[in-house]
Design a protein around this motif. Structure first.
Motif, PDB file in Angstrom:
ATOM      1  N   ASN A   1      18.571  -0.475   4.137  1.00  0.00           N
ATOM      2  CA  ASN A   1      19.883   0.072   3.791  1.00  0.00           C
ATOM      3  C   ASN A   1      20.512   0.705   5.014  1.00  0.00           C
ATOM      4  OD1 ASN A   1      19.334  -0.567   1.149  1.00  0.00           O
ATOM      5  ND2 ASN A   1      18.773   1.499   0.548  1.00  0.00           N
ATOM      6  N   VAL A   2      21.674   0.195   5.404  1.00  0.00           N
ATOM      7  CA  VAL A   2      22.406   0.833   6.490  1.00  0.00           C
ATOM      8  C   VAL A   2      23.737   1.314   5.945  1.00  0.00           C
ATOM      9  CG1 VAL A   2      21.301  -0.541   8.270  1.00  0.00           C
ATOM     10  CG2 VAL A   2      23.471  -1.304   7.300  1.00  0.00           C
ATOM     11  N   ILE A   3      24.372   2.197   6.677  1.00  0.00           N
ATOM     12  CA  ILE A   3      25.634   2.765   6.206  1.00  0.00           C
ATOM     13  C   ILE A   3      26.592   2.941   7.370  1.00  0.00           C
ATOM     14  CG2 ILE A   3      24.708   5.108   6.407  1.00  0.00           C
ATOM     15  CD1 ILE A   3      26.465   5.850   4.011  1.00  0.00           C
ATOM     16  N   ALA A   4      27.879   2.778   7.084  1.00  0.00           N
ATOM     17  CA  ALA A   4      28.946   3.009   8.067  1.00  0.00           C
ATOM     18  C   ALA A   4      28.756   2.192   9.334  1.00  0.00           C
ATOM     19  CB  ALA A   4      29.066   4.505   8.384  1.00  0.00           C
TER      20      ALA A   4
ATOM     21  N   TRP B   1      32.345  -3.017  15.011  1.00  0.00           N
ATOM     22  CA  TRP B   1      32.058  -1.801  15.769  1.00  0.00           C
ATOM     23  C   TRP B   1      30.861  -2.092  16.676  1.00  0.00           C
ATOM     24  CZ3 TRP B   1      33.792   3.543  14.723  1.00  0.00           C
ATOM     25  CH2 TRP B   1      33.080   4.502  15.457  1.00  0.00           C
ATOM     26  N   ALA B   2      31.115  -2.162  17.985  1.00  0.00           N
ATOM     27  CA  ALA B   2      30.053  -2.433  18.963  1.00  0.00           C
ATOM     28  C   ALA B   2      29.220  -3.649  18.560  1.00  0.00           C
ATOM     29  CB  ALA B   2      29.156  -1.206  19.139  1.00  0.00           C
ATOM     30  N   ASN B   3      29.870  -4.650  17.991  1.00  0.00           N
ATOM     31  CA  ASN B   3      29.197  -5.916  17.678  1.00  0.00           C
ATOM     32  C   ASN B   3      28.074  -5.762  16.646  1.00  0.00           C
ATOM     33  OD1 ASN B   3      29.018  -8.668  18.040  1.00  0.00           O
ATOM     34  ND2 ASN B   3      27.603  -8.555  19.753  1.00  0.00           N
ATOM     35  N   TYR B   4      28.198  -4.786  15.759  1.00  0.00           N
ATOM     36  CA  TYR B   4      27.157  -4.569  14.756  1.00  0.00           C
ATOM     37  C   TYR B   4      26.986  -5.773  13.841  1.00  0.00           C
ATOM     38  CZ  TYR B   4      25.003   0.042  14.979  1.00  0.00           C
ATOM     39  OH  TYR B   4      24.213   1.118  15.325  1.00  0.00           O
ATOM     40  N   GLY B   5      28.051  -6.559  13.657  1.00  0.00           N
ATOM     41  CA  GLY B   5      27.927  -7.759  12.828  1.00  0.00           C
ATOM     42  C   GLY B   5      26.819  -8.652  13.352  1.00  0.00           C
ATOM     43  N   ALA B   6      26.824  -8.875  14.681  1.00  0.00           N
ATOM     44  CA  ALA B   6      25.809  -9.732  15.295  1.00  0.00           C
ATOM     45  C   ALA B   6      24.444  -9.047  15.296  1.00  0.00           C
ATOM     46  CB  ALA B   6      26.210 -10.096  16.720  1.00  0.00           C
TER      47      ALA B   6
ATOM     48  N   SER C   1      24.573  -3.336   3.680  1.00  0.00           N
ATOM     49  CA  SER C   1      25.480  -2.511   4.473  1.00  0.00           C
ATOM     50  C   SER C   1      26.495  -1.825   3.557  1.00  0.00           C
ATOM     51  CB  SER C   1      26.200  -3.404   5.488  1.00  0.00           C
ATOM     52  OG  SER C   1      27.111  -2.652   6.243  1.00  0.00           O
ATOM     53  N   ALA C   2      26.438  -0.508   3.462  1.00  0.00           N
ATOM     54  CA  ALA C   2      27.321   0.234   2.561  1.00  0.00           C
ATOM     55  C   ALA C   2      28.380   1.014   3.339  1.00  0.00           C
ATOM     56  CB  ALA C   2      26.493   1.207   1.725  1.00  0.00           C
ATOM     57  N   ASN C   3      29.484   1.302   2.649  1.00  0.00           N
ATOM     58  CA  ASN C   3      30.535   2.191   3.166  1.00  0.00           C
ATOM     59  C   ASN C   3      30.893   1.903   4.618  1.00  0.00           C
ATOM     60  OD1 ASN C   3      32.357   4.235   3.397  1.00  0.00           O
ATOM     61  ND2 ASN C   3      30.945   5.891   2.904  1.00  0.00           N
TER      62      ASN C   3
ATOM     63  N   ASN D   1      21.326  -5.756  24.396  1.00  0.00           N
ATOM     64  CA  ASN D   1      22.284  -6.728  24.939  1.00  0.00           C
ATOM     65  C   ASN D   1      23.359  -7.098  23.922  1.00  0.00           C
ATOM     66  OD1 ASN D   1      21.695  -7.174  27.658  1.00  0.00           O
ATOM     67  ND2 ASN D   1      19.921  -8.447  27.157  1.00  0.00           N
ATOM     68  N   LEU D   2      23.002  -7.082  22.623  1.00  0.00           N
ATOM     69  CA  LEU D   2      24.012  -7.382  21.605  1.00  0.00           C
ATOM     70  C   LEU D   2      25.085  -6.298  21.607  1.00  0.00           C
ATOM     71  CD1 LEU D   2      21.959  -8.780  18.609  1.00  0.00           C
ATOM     72  CD2 LEU D   2      23.702  -9.955  19.953  1.00  0.00           C
ATOM     73  N   TRP D   3      24.662  -5.036  21.746  1.00  0.00           N
ATOM     74  CA  TRP D   3      25.648  -3.961  21.843  1.00  0.00           C
ATOM     75  C   TRP D   3      26.502  -4.133  23.094  1.00  0.00           C
ATOM     76  CZ3 TRP D   3      21.840   0.457  20.351  1.00  0.00           C
ATOM     77  CH2 TRP D   3      21.932   0.680  18.963  1.00  0.00           C
ATOM     78  N   LEU D   4      25.848  -4.578  24.174  1.00  0.00           N
ATOM     79  CA  LEU D   4      26.582  -4.770  25.419  1.00  0.00           C
ATOM     80  C   LEU D   4      27.656  -5.831  25.221  1.00  0.00           C
ATOM     81  CD1 LEU D   4      26.812  -3.972  28.375  1.00  0.00           C
ATOM     82  CD2 LEU D   4      25.137  -5.739  28.920  1.00  0.00           C
ATOM     83  N   LYS D   5      27.325  -6.870  24.431  1.00  0.00           N
ATOM     84  CA  LYS D   5      28.312  -7.917  24.148  1.00  0.00           C
ATOM     85  C   LYS D   5      29.505  -7.343  23.400  1.00  0.00           C
ATOM     86  CE  LYS D   5      26.114 -12.427  23.949  1.00  0.00           C
ATOM     87  NZ  LYS D   5      24.709 -12.062  23.671  1.00  0.00           N
ATOM     88  N   GLY D   6      29.280  -6.242  22.659  1.00  0.00           N
ATOM     89  CA  GLY D   6      30.380  -5.587  21.959  1.00  0.00           C
ATOM     90  C   GLY D   6      31.120  -4.610  22.851  1.00  0.00           C
TER      91      GLY D   6
END
Lengths: 377, 299, 267
Positions: free
Chosen positions: A68-71, A76-81, A96-98, A317-322
């Motif tokens: 469970n993750v939230i917000a 946002w910083a490539n969180y989708g990937a 993924s909530a809220n 690196n995924l965050w870096l891509k964002g």
């Protein structure tokens, strides 16, 4: 401020940790680690070695099957990937909530959902909220712990910074002239066009936006008043609009200039190809967010595996891509594991970055609480 | 028939002789009150009691904290906004409801309008705000057309992001809501009343003043009260349009509940919610007095 | 006679003007939303329906829609079963507490949802740990949320009929209370019942805050989640959601059709 009613979950978790600890001891005494035993110990594990190494952690997490993750909005910083990468690698479903929640919403959800199965497992919060709620977190040190600078983590592992960026002014170069200094915003070309990402008495990004304006106008980290004056002037000239800046208002031209973290601002480039990001060279204000694990996480092994993933080279690196700067960036550049193309795409910044300390942030928010509403009336 | 029927009718009639009848009557209300006690009164109590607590236990600091200028003005703005929005919604909605009621009662047009009202009455938040921004925001197509051909409506600042703008945007869901709650009353108007008025020599004015008006007044005033409360607690739409400065009470509450810069004050937020309940109670009392007064002079 | 005809003509003109003016007021902003959602990326990009097509590719959306529909059905049924008999009973037997009932039915609207969740939180914590974790438990809260709107609609319907005479006549002919409510009074206020049901369904399908803050994913939460994809999708999904609820309500309005048709014919 946490009121009396909200203290009850704290009492319950202390008691429940005692129960968990004693059951772990009992099971160990029996000389048998049953299947449920590994996830019980995951809840009190402070590193991967506590559960018997990464592979044990992975199998325990897979057994839990969910996280469970939230917000964590996908843009946002490539969180989708990041989320889909985690699911693809381990087969664990991420709930993924809220998505539009604030850091405080995350903490409130942890408190309100207590020990239910929908409580958030992990949190990604601003520093102010992290420091104010350490009693809700479980300590954990990821395998790459030593790559994080001491100033960017809590020594026992209660919280640890994850990614950050610099406060910037994002603008649609097709609708407004190029911005080379913050004073440009006072011009008539910017009438009804400038927005902040949120109210600074509420949102961390907005508070840093006003602080950046203060630094660029002769203020300092201890003095946000110059920033408040700047926005007051902007408002008097009708250049400042109080509307909430969303991807839709940016694309439609209602808010072609937005003060926001550079990695969030860069996301607008998807909708508006002519979007540019400007960081004033005399006001490079940086800010990092922090990770923490919920003490009452319903999926403790998955939560810890998620942290391991985030701090692995792949996650960073995924965050870096964002276009966010991951906390292990310096170490990864030295080891050569950094994604060079993504690093090169970061907005250019000249000047020394500065960071708000907890005390300076408190002082700034107190000043804003007393003066902001009046300034932008 | 008469003996059996009259005793049966007597049995059904007003509670005669007090004591013995009342407990039986009250049983009928138990399901409702029981449910409401658990899911409405209990949460309200939790919120109201929370207003008297902070980290250091029982305290009045949240209530004294309400005296700050910007909080008081937030409440004043809220009351003005809600009252204006309720009146506009009530009048606009009543007119639209009348236009619908005088049409074909089983026609498809009425069905479509009612369904549209159902959808729009609950339409709000960021997307409603954007609908208006796309129409009359600074880059809205109507604004641009007016700028080129008539006048620059935002020469003195963008009023869409002020209270006046909120009143306009709120009308978008207040009018459909009024239609849905007031239409059943209009449906109850019988054509015979009109004919009776005319046969007694009355004109349109007499019909409305002495016949339809008094019969519709309670439903109309009650619906206006609903619109007031609806606008009073509306949060998401105002948050999207006026993201800075928390100029109305719900925005102030939102700030105190979800601030992530250290200004998180849940006790204060609950105290503000308590004030909102008090204000609506006061308005409800005024409404009850108004109902009684209207009933008297309209008779 | 000509006075009547003149009045009818005035009425027709009045109705036309009202529908045109208010129709424009309500439809133009939605048109602006639709126009925005068909824009391509970049200043000179051609119009495209890509945003709407991408909505169909999200697997979680169907689950969220189903959840919301189930909640809407449970809430409106529950509301009708709880509120209608109570209102009739109060009107007939306990007229003194009608003001109290009215106040209670207005209370959910006095507190913004974000604060109400602070009060509902402990109750839902208990429910999640002891009863069920399912999203359908939201119906308990939603029933409270629809009270203000449905009370008003039902009140207007009840005010238009003479409940006392109808119930006395029915009871005099030997009917039990169930028959009185179900077969005598309810058909006479079918318009109000339908409006109340429409309102409940619309409120539940449009509800966002409480579901979001309790970490459930209903239709509007999923819409907000999808809206983070890009600008055009965020508006396209909102337009699609509006259309969906509209079509649903139109279909629902056919349920009350035969009844009122019969009644009007009888008059």
């Amino acid at each position: 401020m946490v009121d009396a009613r909200l203290r009850r979950p704290d009492f319950l978790t202390r008691r429940s940790l005692g129960v968990l600890a004693s059951s772990v001891i009992l099971l160990a005494a029996c000389g048998q680690a049953s299947n449920s035993g590994s996830s019980i110990s995951a809840a009190s594990a402070q590193s991967a070695s506590d559960v018997g190494g990464m592979s044990s952690l992975v199998s325990a997490a897979k057994k839990e099957g969910q996280l469970n993750v939230i917000a964590l909005p996908p843009d946002w910083a490539n969180y989708g990937a990041v989320i889909s990468g985690f699911t693809a690698k381990y087969g664990i479903k991420v709930n993924s909530a809220n998505p539009n929640g604030s850091s405080q919403d995350e903490v409130t959800a942890v408190q309100q959902l207590g020990k239910t199965s929908r409580a958030p497992d992990v949190l990604d919060v601003g520093m102010a909220v992290a420091l104010a709620n350490t009693s809700l977190f479980a300590p954990y040190k990821v395998q790459t712990w030593n790559d994080i600078l001491d100033a960017q983590k809590e020594p026992t592992g209660i919280w640890y910074q994850d990614y950050g960026g610099y406060m910037s002014i994002g603008y649609d170069s097709a609708k407004v002239p190029t911005i080379s200094s913050i004073q440009d915003l006072m011009g008539t070309a910017f009438k009804g066009k400038v927005a902040l990402n949120g109210d600074p008495t509420k949102a961390n990004a907005a508070l840093n936006g006003v602080m950046m304006a203060s630094l660029a106008n002769g203020g300092s980290l201890d003095d946000i008043s110059k920033g408040v004056d700047f926005f007051h002037q902007l408002n008097v000239k009708h250049n400042f609009v109080p509307v909430q800046a969303t991807t839709a208002t940016v694309k439609n031209g209602t808010t072609p200039v937005v003060f926001d973290w550079d990695y969030l601002s860069a996301a607008h480039g998807k909708d508006v190809p002519s979007w540019k990001v400007f960081v004033p060279n005399n006001a490079v204000l940086g800010g990092y967010y922090a990770q923490a694990i919920n003490k009452n996480a319903p999926h403790p092994a998955a939560a810890r595996l998620w942290e391991e993933y985030l701090y692995s080279d792949e996650g960073q690196n995924l965050w870096l891509k964002g276009l966010a700067r991951p906390v292990r960036m310096a170490a990864m550049q030295k080891s050569g594991k950094i994604d060079a193309t993504a690093a090169a795409a970061l907005p250019p910044v000249s000047g020394t970055p500065v960071f708000l300390s907890a005390d300076q942030a408190t002082k700034a928010s107190a000043y804003l609480a007393a003066n902001w509403a009046q300034a932008i009336k | 028939m008469s003996a059996a029927a009259s005793t049966a009718i007597q049995r059904v009639g007003r509670p005669v002789g007090g004591g013995r009848r009342l407990p039986v009557s009250w049983i009928g209300a138990v399901p409702f009150f029981g449910y409401v006690a658990l899911f409405l009164l209990l949460p309200t109590l939790i919120v109201v009691v929370g207003a008297f607590f902070s980290d250091s236990g029982l305290t009045l600091s949240n209530l004294t904290g309400l005296q700050k200028d910007f909080i008081v003005s937030a409440f004043v703005n809220s009351v003005i906004l809600s009252a204006t929005s309720a009146l506009i919604g009530a009048v606009g909605g009543a007119i639209l409801a009348y236009a619908v009621a005088t049409g074909n009662p089983s026609g498809s047009f009425r069905r479509l309008v009612l369904s549209a009202c159902g959808v729009l009455a609950q339409f709000g938040g960021v997307t409603l705000a954007f609908a208006f921004i796309a129409t009359i925001g600074q880059a809205g197509f109507l604004t641009l057309w007016l700028q080129q051909h008539v006048v620059d409506i935002y020469a003195g600042g963008v009023w869409l992001y002020q209270l006046k703008g909120l009143v306009l945007v709120y009308a978008y869901f207040q009018i459909p809501l009024m239609v849905l709650v007031f239409l059943p009353a209009l449906d109850g108007i019988r054509p015979q009343w009109r004919e009776a008025t005319e046969s007694l020599g009355g004109r349109t004015w007499h019909y409305w003043r002495y016949v339809a008006g008094p019969l519709l007044a309670p439903a109309f005033i009650g619906a206006t009260l609903l619109l007031f409360a609806n606008a009073f607690s509306a949060y998401a739409t105002a948050y999207a349009l006026i993201n800075q400065g928390a100029i109305i009470a719900p925005l102030q509450i939102g700030n105190d509940l979800t601030s992530e810069v250290g200004l998180h004050q849940p006790g204060l937020a609950k105290a503000e919610a308590l004030v909102m309940v008090v204000i609506v109670t006061v308005v409800m009392t005024l409404y009850a007095l108004l109902q009684r007064r209207t009933a008297k002079w309209l008779q | 006679m000509s006075a009547v005809r003149a009045r009818r003509l005035k009425l027709r003109i009045f109705r036309w003007i009202v529908f045109l003016v208010l129709g424009a007021f309500f439809l133009v902003p939605i048109g602006a939303m639709f126009e925005f959602s068909t824009r391509g990326v970049g200043e000179a990009a051609p119009r495209t329906l890509d945003a709407f097509v991408t909505i169909g590719q999200y697997p979680d959306l169907v689950g969220a829609i189903v959840n919301s529909l189930e909640l809407a059905a449970i809430t409106s049924m529950g509301m009708l079963l709880l509120l209608v008999p109570t209102m009739i009973w109060v009107k007939l037997r306990l007229p003194g507490i009608s003001r109290v009932v009215e106040f209670i039915c207005l209370l959910p609207l006095t507190i913004p949802a974000i604060v109400l969740v602070a009060g509902l939180g402990p109750i839902y914590l208990w429910i999640a740990l002891n009863v069920s974790d399912s999203i359908l438990t939201l119906a308990f809260a939603y029933l409270i949320l629809v009270l203000p709107y449905t009370y008003r609609a039902l009140y207007a319907g009840l005010a238009a009929i003479d409940v006392k005479t109808l119930s006395e006549a029915a009871r005099g002919l030997g009917a039990g209370w169930g028959t009185v409510m179900w077969r005598v009074i309810a058909p006479n206020m079918s318009g109000a019942l339908l409006n109340a049901a429409l309102l409940s369904v619309a409120v539940v399908l449009g509800e966002f805050t409480i579901a979001n803050l309790l970490n459930y994913v209903n239709l509007q939460v999923e819409v907000a989640q999808l809206g983070r994809a890009n600008a055009a999708v965020s508006i396209a999904v909102a337009v699609a959601s509006l259309l969906f609820v509209f079509v649903l309500l139109v279909l629902l309005s056919f349920v009350g059709r035969t009844r009122s048709h019969r009644l009007r014919g009888a008059q």
